[in-house]
Write a protein that holds these residues in place. Structure first.
Motif, mmCIF file in Angstrom:
data_model
loop_
_atom_site.group_PDB
_atom_site.id
_atom_site.type_symbol
_atom_site.label_atom_id
_atom_site.label_comp_id
_atom_site.label_asym_id
_atom_site.label_seq_id
_atom_site.Cartn_x
_atom_site.Cartn_y
_atom_site.Cartn_z
ATOM 1 N N LYS A 101 -1.684 11.268 -0.633
ATOM 2 C CA LYS A 101 -0.402 11.912 -0.899
ATOM 3 C C LYS A 101 -0.466 13.423 -0.679
ATOM 4 C CE LYS A 101 -0.119 10.471 -5.144
ATOM 5 N NZ LYS A 101 -1.354 9.674 -5.168
ATOM 6 N N ASP A 122 4.431 -1.468 -6.544
ATOM 7 C CA ASP A 122 4.839 -0.285 -5.786
ATOM 8 C C ASP A 122 5.950 0.492 -6.482
ATOM 9 O OD1 ASP A 122 3.001 -0.632 -3.783
ATOM 10 O OD2 ASP A 122 4.332 -1.824 -2.520
ATOM 11 N N GLY A 157 2.783 7.416 -4.276
ATOM 12 C CA GLY A 157 1.697 6.653 -3.687
ATOM 13 C C GLY A 157 0.621 6.375 -4.719
ATOM 14 N N LYS A 158 -0.197 5.399 -4.454
ATOM 15 C CA LYS A 158 -1.289 5.079 -5.359
ATOM 16 C C LYS A 158 -2.447 6.042 -5.139
ATOM 17 C CE LYS A 158 0.054 0.225 -5.594
ATOM 18 N NZ LYS A 158 -0.337 -1.189 -5.426
ATOM 19 N N SER A 197 1.118 5.082 1.604
ATOM 20 C CA SER A 197 0.286 3.943 1.220
ATOM 21 C C SER A 197 -0.846 3.734 2.223
ATOM 22 C CB SER A 197 1.129 2.666 1.110
ATOM 23 O OG SER A 197 1.874 2.450 2.291
ATOM 24 N N ARG A 198 -1.961 3.227 1.728
ATOM 25 C CA ARG A 198 -3.093 2.918 2.596
ATOM 26 C C ARG A 198 -2.767 1.689 3.436
ATOM 27 N NH1 ARG A 198 -8.022 5.098 0.629
ATOM 28 N NH2 ARG A 198 -9.089 3.999 2.340
ATOM 29 N N SER A 230 -3.131 6.056 6.687
ATOM 30 C CA SER A 230 -2.106 6.064 5.645
ATOM 31 C C SER A 230 -0.733 5.971 6.293
ATOM 32 C CB SER A 230 -2.182 7.346 4.805
ATOM 33 O OG SER A 230 -3.361 7.366 4.028
ATOM 34 N N LYS A 275 -5.744 7.719 -3.962
ATOM 35 C CA LYS A 275 -6.463 7.696 -2.689
ATOM 36 C C LYS A 275 -5.588 7.317 -1.490
ATOM 37 C CE LYS A 275 -10.042 8.532 -5.210
ATOM 38 N NZ LYS A 275 -10.516 9.938 -5.362
ATOM 39 N N SER A 276 -4.272 7.379 -1.655
ATOM 40 C CA SER A 276 -3.385 7.074 -0.521
ATOM 41 C C SER A 276 -3.181 8.293 0.375
ATOM 42 C CB SER A 276 -2.033 6.577 -1.026
ATOM 43 O OG SER A 276 -1.380 7.577 -1.815
#
Length: 302
Positions: free
Chosen positions: A54, A196, A48-49, A217-218, A226, A51-52
């Motif tokens: 995780k 992604d 995940g990116k 993911s957000r 999420s 702040k997602s």
């Protein structure tokens, strides 16, 4: 030289399979919405990116594993002799690591004033990649009844995330540990900011070899939510679920949330860097089959 040859021949004999061999199926230990995402002898990943959330997602997996029950969208069913959990964090300070531990215990509805015997948590932020790898290996070897190993920050076990040799060696270690000690390893890896795809060459190797790759993911429609789906999975794909962090600081299922792109999977980048010289030449022969490519310049009108 003769001794080396004999050793290789011995390994060759040991690794042969026969149709008459009785091979046990891998014990299923982790589920997401009823689908198998983790078995003993394999490894999985959360991607995940930034702040997602995780780590919130991983805390739910650990919480379920602590009580061998259901937490968020996950259910754990570890054998009685595989109930110990090893958690390694490579990025955060001891203070924030303790917050992660507390979150997992609260999700499992366990007391936070008594440390559970079955959870071993280590903060490896100050160590070098080589030493982190060695500590994890020795912990796995020396811990009885270990069943789940979480490595939050697998990228930090190597120096160069795009080094093909380091990536192959690291994924090889995960496969060796899971097979030799019959454990399940869950790793965490960031996604690229621009797409992604899991970061670096190690991300490509992870996608190729992991049993399951979860993507966190957000939401594009609700910043507080999420989404969790299977980017890669060997078993039957599970129905994606969504969570939000409640007022108590714990993730909970986002009831009533509607997915705009349900089950969206991460794309796998074409591994052009892994092509051999012969494959490159074949591709160039096709491109230039009709001669050189002409570039036509267009004049700009003012």
């Amino acid at each position: 030289m003769q001794e080396l040859k004999e050793n290789i021949l011995r390994i060759w004999e040991e690794k042969q399979l026969r149709i008459t061999d009785e091979i046990q199926t891998a014990p299923e230990v982790l589920y997401a919405n009823g689908s198998v995402i983790g078995t003993l002898g394999n490894f999985s990943a959360s991607t995940g990116k930034a702040k997602s959330k995780k780590t919130f997602n991983v805390a739910a997996i650990v919480g379920a594993s602590l009580v061998n029950g259901k937490v968020l969208g996950y259910t754990a069913e570890f054998p009685d002799d595989k109930r110990t959990i090893l958690y390694f964090d490579t990025e955060q300070s001891p203070y924030h690591c303790q917050k992660v531990m507390e979150r997992a215990l609260r999700l499992a509805k366990l007391p936070t004033d008594i440390h559970p015997e079955r959870l071993k948590f280590a903060a490896l932020r100050q160590l070098t990649p080589t030493l982190r790898l060695e500590v994890i290996e020795q912990a796995i070897i020396s811990t009885p009844e270990v069943g789940l190993v979480v490595i939050d920050g697998v990228r930090d076990l190597m120096y160069d995330i795009n080094c093909a040799k380091e990536s192959t060696d690291l994924i090889g270690k995960l496969m060796e540990w899971t097979d030799k000690y019959q454990i399940h390893i869950h790793t965490v890896l960031h996604l690229n900011k621009s797409d992604d795809n899991a970061r670096g060459h190690v991300g490509t190797e992870l996608n190729n070899k992991a049993e399951t790759v979860l993507q966190v993911s957000r939401s594009k429609t609700d910043d507080t939510v999420s989404e969790v789906c299977a980017a890669m999975i060997r078993a039957a794909e599970f129905e994606p679920f969504a969570f939000r962090v409640n007022d108590s600081g714990l993730p909970e299922i986002a009831n009533g949330y509607v997915f705009t792109e349900p089950g969206k999977k991460a794309s796998v980048p074409f591994p052009y860097k892994e092509l051999s010289e012969e494959q490159h030449r074949e591709a160039l022969d096709v491109v230039f089959a009709n001669g050189s490519i002409k570039v036509v310049a267009t004049s700009r009108r003012h």
